[in-house]
Write an enzyme that holds these catalytic residues in place. Sequence first.
Site, PDB file in Angstrom:
ATOM      1  N   LYS A  39      62.492  90.906  81.275  1.00  0.00           N
ATOM      2  CA  LYS A  39      62.123  92.085  80.552  1.00  0.00           C
ATOM      3  C   LYS A  39      60.898  91.718  79.600  1.00  0.00           C
ATOM      4  CE  LYS A  39      63.972  93.846  76.466  1.00  0.00           C
ATOM      5  NZ  LYS A  39      63.044  94.097  75.323  1.00  0.00           N
ATOM      6  N   ASN A  40      61.134  90.767  78.974  1.00  0.00           N
ATOM      7  CA  ASN A  40      59.871  90.511  77.781  1.00  0.00           C
ATOM      8  C   ASN A  40      58.743  89.923  78.488  1.00  0.00           C
ATOM      9  OD1 ASN A  40      61.458  91.389  75.684  1.00  0.00           O
ATOM     10  ND2 ASN A  40      62.099  89.630  74.949  1.00  0.00           N
ATOM     11  N   CYS A 135      64.068  98.333  69.128  1.00  0.00           N
ATOM     12  CA  CYS A 135      65.410  98.091  68.484  1.00  0.00           C
ATOM     13  C   CYS A 135      64.991  98.050  66.904  1.00  0.00           C
ATOM     14  CB  CYS A 135      65.915  96.680  68.891  1.00  0.00           C
ATOM     15  SG  CYS A 135      66.837  96.807  70.276  1.00  0.00           S
ATOM     16  N   ARG A 140      59.586  94.818  61.580  1.00  0.00           N
ATOM     17  CA  ARG A 140      58.694  94.759  62.854  1.00  0.00           C
ATOM     18  C   ARG A 140      57.377  94.854  62.516  1.00  0.00           C
ATOM     19  NH1 ARG A 140      62.182  95.110  68.399  1.00  0.00           N
ATOM     20  NH2 ARG A 140      60.976  93.293  68.602  1.00  0.00           N
ATOM     21  N   ASP A 327      67.401  86.799  70.311  1.00  0.00           N
ATOM     22  CA  ASP A 327      68.260  87.599  71.088  1.00  0.00           C
ATOM     23  C   ASP A 327      69.405  87.169  71.737  1.00  0.00           C
ATOM     24  OD1 ASP A 327      65.890  89.453  71.132  1.00  0.00           O
ATOM     25  OD2 ASP A 327      65.002  88.552  72.958  1.00  0.00           O
ATOM     26  N   ARG A 419      68.261  99.371  78.178  1.00  0.00           N
ATOM     27  CA  ARG A 419      66.956  99.103  78.052  1.00  0.00           C
ATOM     28  C   ARG A 419      66.365  97.460  78.546  1.00  0.00           C
ATOM     29  NH1 ARG A 419      65.407  98.617  72.415  1.00  0.00           N
ATOM     30  NH2 ARG A 419      63.802  97.310  73.604  1.00  0.00           N
TER      31      ARG A 419
END
Length: 441
Positions: A39-40, A135, A140, A327, A419
Amino acid sequence: MNIKNNALKNSRSVFINKKYIEVNGGKSLEGKIKISGAKNSALVLMATSILSKGQINLFNVPQITDVAIMSKILTSMGMNIKSNEDKLEINSKSILHQPQEVFTNLFHSLRASFFCIGPILARLGSANIPLPGGCSIGSRPIDEHIIALEKLGVQFKFKNNYLIAEVITPKKRLIGALIKFNCKSVGATKTLIMAASLAKGRTILKNSSQEPEIVDLANILNKMGAKVKGAGTECITIEGVESLEGCDYRVMPDRIEAGTYLIAAAMTRSKITFSSIEPKHLKEVIKKLEMCGCKFEYSDKFLKIIPNQILNSVDITTLPYPGFPTDLQAPFMALMTTANGVSTIKETVFENRMHHVKELNKMGAQISLKDNTAKVVGVKKLKASSVIGFDLRGTAALAIAGLYANGKSIIQGLEHLERGYEDFALKLKKIGAEIKHKKQN
Ligand code: UD1
């Protein structure tokens, strides 16, 4: 735009449905899991395609809602995207410096939406981008991105939740610079690599993040004709080029998805074999699982985990790569709830990433929390319960606890899980878990 139906459906449901996971836990699992594309990495590679007027074909793209939302975001910027299973064909011949207004909320819903700013500035010289979301794991900020882009010649203004950016050099082209990040930021490192690839002259990035996804980004850019050196180290050098070509590129395997299922295997004391995995990206996680009492068998293409029936408590501190990934903090904490002894889990990357503690305690775990350090006293049993996931990895952690607890658990927050995990329930079902994705009426 032609994105996969499922992924599209899921992206809508983020806003309108309450979905949950039902797990009937207490079963031992056995079999194979194929790891999806990261994903990232996929999200930033999609944004990278803005830099080229040629076509970028991405393979091994995970079918998750974040990818579907990112596809919509890029489409709102004038790009053309077609998908077929794990392939995305991205064409950015024409691109706008501002999304159509109706799509503003999409930008607010995804942290990775901010990856567009660097490439748009590099290509068009100005950008009006809604501020990003993601999230709820901390504040952030985006100051590192902003300060570094200013050094390349960008002027910023904020207005009504929008970031208005303009390259103020004489030819509206970014100019290379020496940048030392104040903190390690994966996102800021990615933003600057993308922006500097089309800048005039050399950019040197010091105190860069070293995550494998950054190496993946450098690899695709170099395939497109960029000159990026040193990715994976703290010092990255980018010689700007005039233009970039299209290319075909395969997204790296998702190390966080792999780590999550390795932890699920340990939690259920199950022998599981993994394919499409890159063990070298998981060194710190494998080391901690070995300390718990898991053995590993490696071959060229597979990694097999063989957990002991009794697992030992192990301490972790989350750190930027190559340290233990933030994570996987929540999934690892779920594992520690049933280990033998006391484990200390310290979160140092995000300031608000402990929402799962209260929910794990509802399942019978014994966790006490002081600031960002959790003390986990291992218990013999967890009880099946109804709990709520508040973020992507926290929801995965609760599902892992549900796999261990005897009986039926309900885990709300499936919209977070979808997600970032492709076919979460299906992959676990194939190895013997009783788990379903469900929708509340
Ligand atoms: C990325 C990952 C996320 C992962 C995180 C850390 C994506 C889409 N997301 O997020 O899954 O958990 O890396 O490995 O790739 N910070 C600042 N100022 C900034 C930017 C960051 O202070 O301008 C701080 C953050 O608040 C945080 C720390 O730096 O405390 C790390 O953040 P960063 O590495 O930027 O994470 P993301 O790129 O958002």
